[in-house]
Write a protein that holds these residues in place. Structure first.
Motif, PDB file in Angstrom:
ATOM      1  N   GLU A   1       0.831  -1.204   0.000  1.00 13.79           N
ATOM      2  CA  GLU A   1       0.000   0.000   0.000  1.00 13.79           C
ATOM      3  C   GLU A   1       0.867   1.256   0.000  1.00 13.79           C
ATOM      4  O   GLU A   1       0.549   2.234  -0.677  1.00 13.79           O
ATOM      5  N   ASP A   2       1.961   1.225   0.756  1.00 12.45           N
ATOM      6  CA  ASP A   2       2.857   2.375   0.810  1.00 12.45           C
ATOM      7  C   ASP A   2       3.516   2.612  -0.544  1.00 12.45           C
ATOM      8  O   ASP A   2       3.655   3.758  -0.980  1.00 12.45           O
ATOM      9  N   ILE A   3       3.905   1.539  -1.195  1.00 14.37           N
ATOM     10  CA  ILE A   3       4.544   1.670  -2.511  1.00 14.37           C
ATOM     11  C   ILE A   3       3.555   2.225  -3.518  1.00 14.37           C
ATOM     12  O   ILE A   3       3.890   3.128  -4.295  1.00 14.37           O
ATOM     13  N   LEU A   4       2.334   1.719  -3.505  1.00 14.55           N
ATOM     14  CA  LEU A   4       1.309   2.203  -4.438  1.00 14.55           C
ATOM     15  C   LEU A   4       0.999   3.672  -4.182  1.00 14.55           C
ATOM     16  O   LEU A   4       0.887   4.466  -5.123  1.00 14.55           O
ATOM     17  N   LYS A   5       0.881   4.047  -2.919  1.00  4.12           N
ATOM     18  CA  LYS A   5       0.607   5.443  -2.579  1.00  4.12           C
ATOM     19  C   LYS A   5       1.743   6.346  -3.056  1.00  4.12           C
ATOM     20  O   LYS A   5       1.506   7.430  -3.584  1.00  4.12           O
ATOM     21  N   THR A   6       2.978   5.892  -2.892  1.00  5.23           N
ATOM     22  CA  THR A   6       4.129   6.676  -3.329  1.00  5.23           C
ATOM     23  C   THR A   6       4.136   6.847  -4.841  1.00  5.23           C
ATOM     24  O   THR A   6       4.415   7.936  -5.355  1.00  5.23           O
ATOM     25  N   VAL A   7       3.822   5.780  -5.564  1.00  3.54           N
ATOM     26  CA  VAL A   7       3.790   5.857  -7.030  1.00  3.54           C
ATOM     27  C   VAL A   7       2.705   6.827  -7.492  1.00  3.54           C
ATOM     28  O   VAL A   7       2.940   7.653  -8.390  1.00  3.54           O
ATOM     29  N   VAL A   8       1.529   6.752  -6.881  1.00  4.49           N
ATOM     30  CA  VAL A   8       0.424   7.644  -7.268  1.00  4.49           C
ATOM     31  C   VAL A   8       0.776   9.102  -6.964  1.00  4.49           C
ATOM     32  O   VAL A   8       0.575   9.987  -7.810  1.00  4.49           O
ATOM     33  N   LEU A   9       1.320   9.362  -5.789  1.00  2.58           N
ATOM     34  CA  LEU A   9       1.682  10.737  -5.433  1.00  2.58           C
ATOM     35  C   LEU A   9       2.801  11.276  -6.321  1.00  2.58           C
ATOM     36  O   LEU A   9       2.796  12.460  -6.687  1.00  2.58           O
ATOM     37  N   ALA A  10       3.753  10.422  -6.688  1.00  2.00           N
ATOM     38  CA  ALA A  10       4.832  10.858  -7.585  1.00  2.00           C
ATOM     39  C   ALA A  10       4.282  11.190  -8.965  1.00  2.00           C
ATOM     40  O   ALA A  10       4.694  12.180  -9.593  1.00  2.00           O
ATOM     41  N   ALA A  11       3.342  10.394  -9.449  1.00  2.00           N
ATOM     42  CA  ALA A  11       2.738  10.662 -10.754  1.00  2.00           C
ATOM     43  C   ALA A  11       1.951  11.968 -10.732  1.00  2.00           C
ATOM     44  O   ALA A  11       2.052  12.782 -11.662  1.00  2.00           O
ATOM     45  N   ILE A  12       1.189  12.186  -9.686  1.00  2.00           N
ATOM     46  CA  ILE A  12       0.428  13.438  -9.566  1.00  2.00           C
ATOM     47  C   ILE A  12       1.372  14.628  -9.501  1.00  2.00           C
ATOM     48  O   ILE A  12       1.159  15.645 -10.169  1.00  2.00           O
ATOM     49  N   GLY A  13       2.437  14.511  -8.734  1.00  2.00           N
ATOM     50  CA  GLY A  13       3.413  15.595  -8.648  1.00  2.00           C
ATOM     51  C   GLY A  13       4.077  15.892  -9.974  1.00  2.00           C
ATOM     52  O   GLY A  13       4.283  17.053 -10.339  1.00  2.00           O
ATOM     53  N   ALA A  14       4.404  14.848 -10.732  1.00  2.00           N
ATOM     54  CA  ALA A  14       5.031  15.046 -12.039  1.00  2.00           C
ATOM     55  C   ALA A  14       4.073  15.717 -13.020  1.00  2.00           C
ATOM     56  O   ALA A  14       4.469  16.614 -13.775  1.00  2.00           O
ATOM     57  N   ILE A  15       2.821  15.320 -12.988  1.00  2.00           N
ATOM     58  CA  ILE A  15       1.828  15.913 -13.895  1.00  2.00           C
ATOM     59  C   ILE A  15       1.601  17.375 -13.557  1.00  2.00           C
ATOM     60  O   ILE A  15       1.585  18.237 -14.454  1.00  2.00           O
TER      61      ILE A  15
ATOM     62  N   SER B   1       3.640  19.415 -12.000  1.00  2.00           N
ATOM     63  CA  SER B   1       4.856  20.149 -12.324  1.00  2.00           C
ATOM     64  C   SER B   1       4.957  20.415 -13.830  1.00  2.00           C
ATOM     65  O   SER B   1       5.305  21.523 -14.247  1.00  2.00           O
ATOM     66  N   PHE B   2       4.624  19.416 -14.636  1.00  2.00           N
ATOM     67  CA  PHE B   2       4.674  19.583 -16.089  1.00  2.00           C
ATOM     68  C   PHE B   2       3.674  20.631 -16.557  1.00  2.00           C
ATOM     69  O   PHE B   2       4.002  21.513 -17.358  1.00  2.00           O
ATOM     70  N   ILE B   3       2.452  20.558 -16.045  1.00  2.00           N
ATOM     71  CA  ILE B   3       1.417  21.507 -16.464  1.00  2.00           C
ATOM     72  C   ILE B   3       1.792  22.931 -16.064  1.00  2.00           C
ATOM     73  O   ILE B   3       1.657  23.869 -16.863  1.00  2.00           O
ATOM     74  N   LEU B   4       2.287  23.108 -14.843  1.00  2.00           N
ATOM     75  CA  LEU B   4       2.673  24.451 -14.412  1.00  2.00           C
ATOM     76  C   LEU B   4       3.844  25.003 -15.219  1.00  2.00           C
ATOM     77  O   LEU B   4       3.868  26.182 -15.553  1.00  2.00           O
ATOM     78  N   SER B   5       4.807  24.154 -15.548  1.00  2.00           N
ATOM     79  CA  SER B   5       5.936  24.644 -16.349  1.00  2.00           C
ATOM     80  C   SER B   5       5.481  25.040 -17.747  1.00  2.00           C
ATOM     81  O   SER B   5       5.973  26.022 -18.310  1.00  2.00           O
ATOM     82  N   MET B   6       4.535  24.306 -18.315  1.00  2.00           N
ATOM     83  CA  MET B   6       4.016  24.676 -19.635  1.00  2.00           C
ATOM     84  C   MET B   6       3.231  25.988 -19.561  1.00  2.00           C
ATOM     85  O   MET B   6       3.350  26.840 -20.451  1.00  2.00           O
ATOM     86  N   LEU B   7       2.442  26.161 -18.509  1.00  2.00           N
ATOM     87  CA  LEU B   7       1.687  27.411 -18.357  1.00  2.00           C
ATOM     88  C   LEU B   7       2.616  28.602 -18.166  1.00  2.00           C
ATOM     89  O   LEU B   7       2.398  29.673 -18.754  1.00  2.00           O
TER      90      LEU B   7
END
Length: 58
Positions: A26-40, A42-48
């Motif tokens: 569960e911890d690994i899955l939560k970390t993967v989901v949070l990392a993906a959300i953070g990357a998305i 960050s990408f959207i804000l840098s494009m804006l």
């Protein structure tokens, strides 16, 4: 004080081996989901920001 590479590797290996048994799937899955959300976000804000900077330059 000089530390050679084998000391660093041994320390990193010891830390890794002491952390692995305490991880839950569960911890690994939560970390993967949070990392993906953070990357998305960050990408959207840098494009804006890039678009805003281009619009301000003449």
């Amino acid at each position: 004080m000089q530390v050679d590479i084998s000391t660093k590797i041994n320390t990193a290996g010891g830390v890794f081996l002491s952390v692995v048994p305490n991880l839950n799937s569960e911890d690994i899955l939560k970390t993967v989901v949070l990392a993906a959300i953070g990357a998305i976000v960050s990408f959207i804000l840098s494009m804006l920001l890039r678009l805003l900077i281009k619009k301000r330059k003449p």
